[in-house]
Design an enzyme around this catalytic site. Structure first.
Site, PDB file in Angstrom:
ATOM      1  N   HIS A  63       0.826  -1.209   0.000  1.00 51.28           N
ATOM      2  CA  HIS A  63       0.000   0.000   0.000  1.00 51.28           C
ATOM      3  C   HIS A  63       0.857   1.254   0.000  1.00 51.28           C
ATOM      4  O   HIS A  63       2.084   1.199   0.106  1.00 51.28           O
ATOM      5  CB  HIS A  63      -0.953  -0.006   1.200  1.00 51.28           C
ATOM      6  CG  HIS A  63      -0.272  -0.009   2.545  1.00 51.28           C
ATOM      7  ND1 HIS A  63       0.221   1.133   3.137  1.00 51.28           N
ATOM      8  CD2 HIS A  63      -0.018  -1.021   3.415  1.00 51.28           C
ATOM      9  CE1 HIS A  63       0.742   0.841   4.311  1.00 51.28           C
ATOM     10  NE2 HIS A  63       0.632  -0.467   4.509  1.00 51.28           N
TER      11      HIS A  63
ATOM     12  N   CYS B  32       2.891  -4.694   7.081  1.00 49.20           N
ATOM     13  CA  CYS B  32       2.558  -4.486   5.681  1.00 49.20           C
ATOM     14  C   CYS B  32       3.709  -3.794   4.956  1.00 49.20           C
ATOM     15  O   CYS B  32       4.593  -3.201   5.575  1.00 49.20           O
ATOM     16  CB  CYS B  32       1.275  -3.668   5.548  1.00 49.20           C
ATOM     17  SG  CYS B  32      -0.205  -4.557   6.105  1.00 49.20           S
TER      18      CYS B  32
END
Length: 219
Positions: free
Chosen positions: A177, A193
């Site tokens: 992301h 992440c």
């Protein structure tokens, strides 16, 4: 630009040569440092996207090796595959002909927090909704206020795009992301992440379809 009362700007041709040179460097430096990747211009400037502004990255303050570029590739992965090398803080999108697009990334703050192994891009979202996991809320109590989630937008930690990693048909809760903290690219600070510059996650999002194979290498 309008002229203020009493202001008499010096004509450009009357500026001393050193002033012109300095102006050229200041104006042109961000463009020069944005570089070229695979023969194409790579921009980290601000842009409008989906009704929001994606802020520019101050390329004069970051390691230029973290910026998107094309490099040689000797791995066995097929073109179109993504390889995330956690120790290197780099993500590679494998191309044909022994080449790959390389992106700088931010990774988990500890080895145990990082995903490893094989996955696929199970879904993709523009300006994704974000809901912190229980582990995130335990590690960062501030996240508890967002237990109900946060809508997509410029303050959302996932940035303008997210690629959701699935394994065996199930969401792993790990994502590729964007970020609202571009200064953290190249560092180990996330909850696990993989984060990219917003301009880079938009680029990657546009290049890879759902079903793309992802390999996360820990060392």
């Amino acid at each position: 630009m309008s002229k203020r009362p009493g202001q008499n700007p010096v004509p450009k041709q009357d500026l001393p040569s050193h002033a012109l040179s300095r102006r050229a460097v200041v104006v042109g430096l961000p463009l020069l440092l944005a570089g070229c990747g695979g023969g194409g211009f790579v921009s980290y400037g601000s842009t409008q996207d989906g009704g929001f502004i994606v802020p520019a990255v101050d390329v004069t303050s970051i390691d230029s090796s973290l910026m998107r570029t094309e490099v040689a590739w000797k791995g066995r992965e097929k073109p179109g595959s993504i390889v995330v090398n956690v120790p290197e803080r780099r993500l590679y999108l494998v191309q044909g002909g022994g080449r790959a697009l390389r992106y700088g990334i931010g990774v988990g703050r500890s080895e145990g927090a990082n995903f490893r192994g094989q996955a696929v891009v199970g879904r993709k979202e523009k300006w994704p909704h974000w809901t912190p996991t229980e582990n995130m809320k335990a590690a960062i109590p501030l996240y508890r206020r967002y237990a109900g989630g946060m809508n997509g937008g410029p303050d959302n930690p996932l940035g303008p795009r997210a690629l959701y990693l699935y394994r065996d048909g199930r969401d792993t809760f790990f994502r590729l992301h964007g970020t609202i903290e571009p200064e953290t690219i190249g560092q180990a600070v996330s909850s696990g992440c993989i984060r990219l510059f917003n301009q880079d996650i938009i680029d990657l999002y546009d290049r890879v379809p759902v079903g793309t194979r992802v390999t996360v290498v820990q060392g």
